[in-house]
Design a protein around this motif. Structure first.
Motif, PDB file in Angstrom:
ATOM      1  N   PRO A 123       0.796  -1.233   0.000  1.00 29.52           N
ATOM      2  CA  PRO A 123       0.000   0.000   0.000  1.00 29.52           C
ATOM      3  C   PRO A 123       0.825   1.278   0.000  1.00 29.52           C
ATOM      4  N   LEU A 124       2.140   1.183   0.208  1.00 31.18           N
ATOM      5  CA  LEU A 124       2.972   2.383   0.310  1.00 31.18           C
ATOM      6  C   LEU A 124       3.883   2.581  -0.891  1.00 31.18           C
ATOM      7  N   SER A 125       4.012   1.577  -1.743  1.00 36.97           N
ATOM      8  CA  SER A 125       5.067   1.617  -2.762  1.00 36.97           C
ATOM      9  C   SER A 125       4.848   2.682  -3.830  1.00 36.97           C
ATOM     10  N   ALA A 126       3.599   3.140  -4.035  1.00 31.04           N
ATOM     11  CA  ALA A 126       3.335   4.158  -5.055  1.00 31.04           C
ATOM     12  C   ALA A 126       3.433   5.578  -4.499  1.00 31.04           C
ATOM     13  N   LEU A 127       3.821   5.714  -3.221  1.00 34.12           N
ATOM     14  CA  LEU A 127       3.800   7.013  -2.560  1.00 34.12           C
ATOM     15  C   LEU A 127       5.209   7.545  -2.337  1.00 34.12           C
ATOM     16  N   ASP A 128       5.318   8.878  -2.264  1.00 36.96           N
ATOM     17  CA  ASP A 128       6.581   9.494  -1.888  1.00 36.96           C
ATOM     18  C   ASP A 128       6.929   9.124  -0.453  1.00 36.96           C
ATOM     19  N   VAL A 129       8.210   9.246  -0.099  1.00 35.26           N
ATOM     20  CA  VAL A 129       8.688   8.757   1.193  1.00 35.26           C
ATOM     21  C   VAL A 129       7.965   9.432   2.356  1.00 35.26           C
ATOM     22  N   SER A 130       7.830  10.752   2.322  1.00 37.17           N
ATOM     23  CA  SER A 130       7.180  11.442   3.432  1.00 37.17           C
ATOM     24  C   SER A 130       5.709  11.069   3.543  1.00 37.17           C
ATOM     25  N   VAL A 131       5.058  10.856   2.393  1.00 41.15           N
ATOM     26  CA  VAL A 131       3.650  10.454   2.411  1.00 41.15           C
ATOM     27  C   VAL A 131       3.525   9.011   2.889  1.00 41.15           C
ATOM     28  N   GLN A 132       4.492   8.164   2.526  1.00 43.45           N
ATOM     29  CA  GLN A 132       4.515   6.794   3.053  1.00 43.45           C
ATOM     30  C   GLN A 132       4.481   6.804   4.573  1.00 43.45           C
ATOM     31  N   ALA A 133       5.306   7.650   5.165  1.00 43.27           N
ATOM     32  CA  ALA A 133       5.392   7.704   6.622  1.00 43.27           C
ATOM     33  C   ALA A 133       4.059   8.120   7.231  1.00 43.27           C
ATOM     34  N   ARG A 134       3.393   9.078   6.600  1.00 42.06           N
ATOM     35  CA  ARG A 134       2.106   9.538   7.140  1.00 42.06           C
ATOM     36  C   ARG A 134       1.052   8.437   7.046  1.00 42.06           C
ATOM     37  N   VAL A 135       0.984   7.751   5.919  1.00 37.82           N
ATOM     38  CA  VAL A 135       0.011   6.669   5.761  1.00 37.82           C
ATOM     39  C   VAL A 135       0.314   5.542   6.743  1.00 37.82           C
ATOM     40  N   LEU A 136       1.594   5.268   6.956  1.00 42.93           N
ATOM     41  CA  LEU A 136       1.974   4.224   7.908  1.00 42.93           C
ATOM     42  C   LEU A 136       1.519   4.576   9.324  1.00 42.93           C
ATOM     43  N   ARG A 137       1.665   5.849   9.693  1.00 45.76           N
ATOM     44  CA  ARG A 137       1.191   6.269  11.010  1.00 45.76           C
ATOM     45  C   ARG A 137      -0.330   6.164  11.111  1.00 45.76           C
TER      46      ARG A 137
END
Length: 265
Positions: free
Chosen positions: A166-180
């Motif tokens: 679910p995170l691979s299509a996102l920029d790194v900073s956005v990945q972190a937010r979605v993960l949180r």
């Protein structure tokens, strides 16, 4: 809650999955890790009923998923979030219609005011606001689209989310937010996740157990600490060596996440 026993699946002459067995308990986050082509998504498709295993059984709460009534129940209780958020949203539908569809399917229609309140509550769970309800996917950032996909998956009130990269299509900073956001949802609701990924950093941050796949077979499984810090299988150690800088990167702070998300969204 979810149990796979001896699951195997092939496509023509290619064996995608061989003798895979594992379980996901209530309230647990399990990572399914492997390189591309290791069989992760094939397992997800079998769990979701998009592919039928050649051999083995998949059970939901002790009942085989092949049974019609169990499959019907599991269609609501097992939801998924796909890798590419834009291709998994209907571009002709507004966010209101996208989120209303699962509510209509499983809970029936409701007065507009009550429905709007429910939709706004779903958006709040993924840190979005109700002013997005009138927008179309092309008017949203990729990170916002993925959070809409998570909200849609939450709408039927499932017990398990299958998160396929679910995170691979996102920029790194956005990945972190979605993960949180995913971590917060787990803490607040107790929902279970089967997280499919190739990123050991994500596994270390959110998962409780991890299963490592190689060429369609499970080569190691256990707690995150056992597998990542004391890998006993040579193929697992090889995977860790490939991503070692990522696997041991310090997670970003809340300030870094907020600042990065603001730049990207």
């Amino acid at each position: 809650m979810l149990l796979l026993e001896g699951v195997a699946k092939s496509f023509k002459s290619q064996q995608a999955v061989t003798d895979v067995s594992f379980e996901v308990s209530a309230g647990e986050i399990v990572g399914l890790v492997g390189v591309s082509g290791s069989g992760k998504s094939t397992i997800a498709r079998c769990i979701l009923g998009l592919s039928r295993p050649d051999r083995g059984t998949i059970s939901w709460n002790g009942q085989p998923l092949a049974a019609r009534e169990v499959r019907r129940l599991a269609r609501r209780e097992i939801q998924t979030v796909f890798q590419d958020p834009r291709s998994s949203l209907n571009p002709r539908w507004t966010v209101r219609r996208i989120l209303s569809e699962p509510l209509d399917n499983w809970f029936g229609s409701s007065p507009r005011g009550a429905r709007t309140a429910r939709l706004e509550a779903l958006l709040a769970q993924v840190s979005l606001t109700g002013d997005l309800l009138a927008r179309y996917p092309h008017e949203l950032s990729t990170g916002q689209c993925q959070r809409i996909c998570i909200a849609r998956a939450l709408a039927p009130e499932p017990n398990l989310l299958v998160l396929d990269e679910p995170l691979s299509a996102l920029d790194v900073s956005v990945q972190a937010r979605v993960l949180r956001i995913l971590s917060g949802l787990h803490r607040n609701t107790g929902i279970s996740y089967l997280l499919i990924t190739h990123d050991f950093a994500v596994v270390r941050d959110i998962c409780q157990r991890v299963i490592v796949l190689d060429k369609g077979r499970i080569v190691q499984s256990g707690t995150v600490e056992d597998v990542l810090d004391r890998a006993s299988d040579a193929r697992t150690r090889s995977l860790l060596a490939d991503v070692l800088p990522l696997a041991f990167t310090t997670p970003p702070t809340d300030t870094e996440i907020t600042d990065g998300a603001a730049r990207h969204e």
